[in-house]
Design a protein around this motif. Structure first.
Motif, PDB file in Angstrom:
ATOM      1  N   SER A   3       0.841  -1.190   0.000  1.00 21.75           N
ATOM      2  CA  SER A   3       0.000   0.000   0.000  1.00 21.75           C
ATOM      3  C   SER A   3       0.882   1.249   0.000  1.00 21.75           C
ATOM      4  CB  SER A   3      -0.893   0.010   1.235  1.00 21.75           C
ATOM      5  OG  SER A   3      -0.110   0.294   2.387  1.00 21.75           O
ATOM      6  N   ARG A   5       0.825   3.616   2.243  1.00 22.92           N
ATOM      7  CA  ARG A   5       1.335   3.801   3.610  1.00 22.92           C
ATOM      8  C   ARG A   5       2.551   2.918   3.871  1.00 22.92           C
ATOM      9  NH1 ARG A   5      -4.000   4.210   4.712  1.00 22.92           N
ATOM     10  NH2 ARG A   5      -4.164   2.028   5.236  1.00 22.92           N
ATOM     11  N   GLU A  86      -0.673  -3.325   9.264  1.00 21.50           N
ATOM     12  CA  GLU A  86      -1.009  -1.996   8.775  1.00 21.50           C
ATOM     13  C   GLU A  86      -2.407  -1.645   9.245  1.00 21.50           C
ATOM     14  OE1 GLU A  86      -1.474   0.311   4.521  1.00 21.50           O
ATOM     15  OE2 GLU A  86      -0.296  -1.538   4.603  1.00 21.50           O
ATOM     16  N   THR A  87      -2.561  -0.431   9.771  1.00 30.52           N
ATOM     17  CA  THR A  87      -3.870   0.075  10.170  1.00 30.52           C
ATOM     18  C   THR A  87      -4.152   1.323   9.333  1.00 30.52           C
ATOM     19  OG1 THR A  87      -3.086   1.594  11.880  1.00 30.52           O
ATOM     20  CG2 THR A  87      -3.419  -0.721  12.534  1.00 30.52           C
ATOM     21  N   GLU A  88      -5.252   1.972   9.622  1.00 34.97           N
ATOM     22  CA  GLU A  88      -5.588   3.192   8.895  1.00 34.97           C
ATOM     23  C   GLU A  88      -4.591   4.308   9.151  1.00 34.97           C
ATOM     24  OE1 GLU A  88      -9.605   4.498   9.394  1.00 34.97           O
ATOM     25  OE2 GLU A  88     -10.412   2.508   8.963  1.00 34.97           O
ATOM     26  N   SER A  89      -3.878   4.253  10.269  1.00 37.37           N
ATOM     27  CA  SER A  89      -2.981   5.351  10.619  1.00 37.37           C
ATOM     28  C   SER A  89      -1.524   4.951  10.816  1.00 37.37           C
ATOM     29  CB  SER A  89      -3.477   6.037  11.891  1.00 37.37           C
ATOM     30  OG  SER A  89      -3.507   5.102  12.959  1.00 37.37           O
ATOM     31  N   ASP A 115       3.676   5.967  12.430  1.00 39.35           N
ATOM     32  CA  ASP A 115       2.399   6.599  12.121  1.00 39.35           C
ATOM     33  C   ASP A 115       2.582   7.380  10.818  1.00 39.35           C
ATOM     34  OD1 ASP A 115       1.298   5.644  14.508  1.00 39.35           O
ATOM     35  OD2 ASP A 115       1.897   7.441  15.615  1.00 39.35           O
TER      36      ASP A 115
END
Length: 134
Positions: A3, A5, A86-89, A115
Motif C-alpha cells: 500500500s 502507507r 497496517e492500520t488506517e494510521s 504513524d
C-alpha cells in the motif's frame, strides 16, 4: 503489492538510517540530516535499545547531538524490510539493520511502529534486538 502507507514507512526506514549514518560520520550535510531525523519522531516516541533500556525522544535527541562525527567509518545497511501490520494510521515494520564500522559488523532486528499522518512518517516506537554473530 504494498500500500501507499507501507511504501512511505519502508522509505522512511531507509531514509532515517541514511540520516543516522550522516550524523554519526559527521559528513558535511549532518546539520540538515539531524533536523530531518529529529522531525521524523513523534513527541511520544519510545525505544527499547540493544541493552534493553527504554528511552524517549529527549534521550534520542541527546544521543545524536552528542555523537556527531563519533563513528567516521560507519556504514549502515538496511534489508529484509517487511510490513507486519497496517492500520488506517500506522504501519508496523520489521527490518534487519547491519552496522559496518572499521572492520566491526553488528546486526540487529528492528521493529518499528510508524504513524503516517497526512502522508508524513512519524516514528512512534522502535525495538532493537541484537543478532548473534554466526
Amino acid at each position: 503489492m504494498r500500500s501507499e502507507r507501507a511504501l512511505i514507512a519502508h522509505r522512511s526506514v531507509v531514509e532515517l538510517h541514511q540520516w543516522i549514518e550522516e550524523i554519526f560520520t559527521g559528513r558535511a550535510g549532518y546539520p540538515s540530516a539531524l533536523d530531518q531525523l529529529l522531525s521524523s519522531f513523534s513527541a511520544s516516541f519510545a525505544m527499547i535499545t540493544m541493552q534493553g533500556q527504554t528511552i524517549g525522544l529527549s534521550d534520542v535527541e541527546s544521543l545524536f547531538r552528542n555523537n556527531v562525527g563519533g563513528r567516521p567509518q560507519l556504514r549502515i545497511e538496511i534489508d529484509a524490510c517487511e510490513t507486519l501490520l497496517e492500520t488506517e494510521s500506522s504501519v508496523v515494520c520489521r527490518y534487519r539493520e547491519t552496522h559496518h564500522n572499521g572492520g566491526t559488523v553488528q546486526a540487529r532486528w528492528s521493529l518499528a511502529i510508524i504513524d503516517i499522518p497526512e502522508g508524513q512518517p512519524r516514528w512512534r516506537y522502535l525495538h532493537e534486538t541484537g543478532i548473534a554473530a554466526s
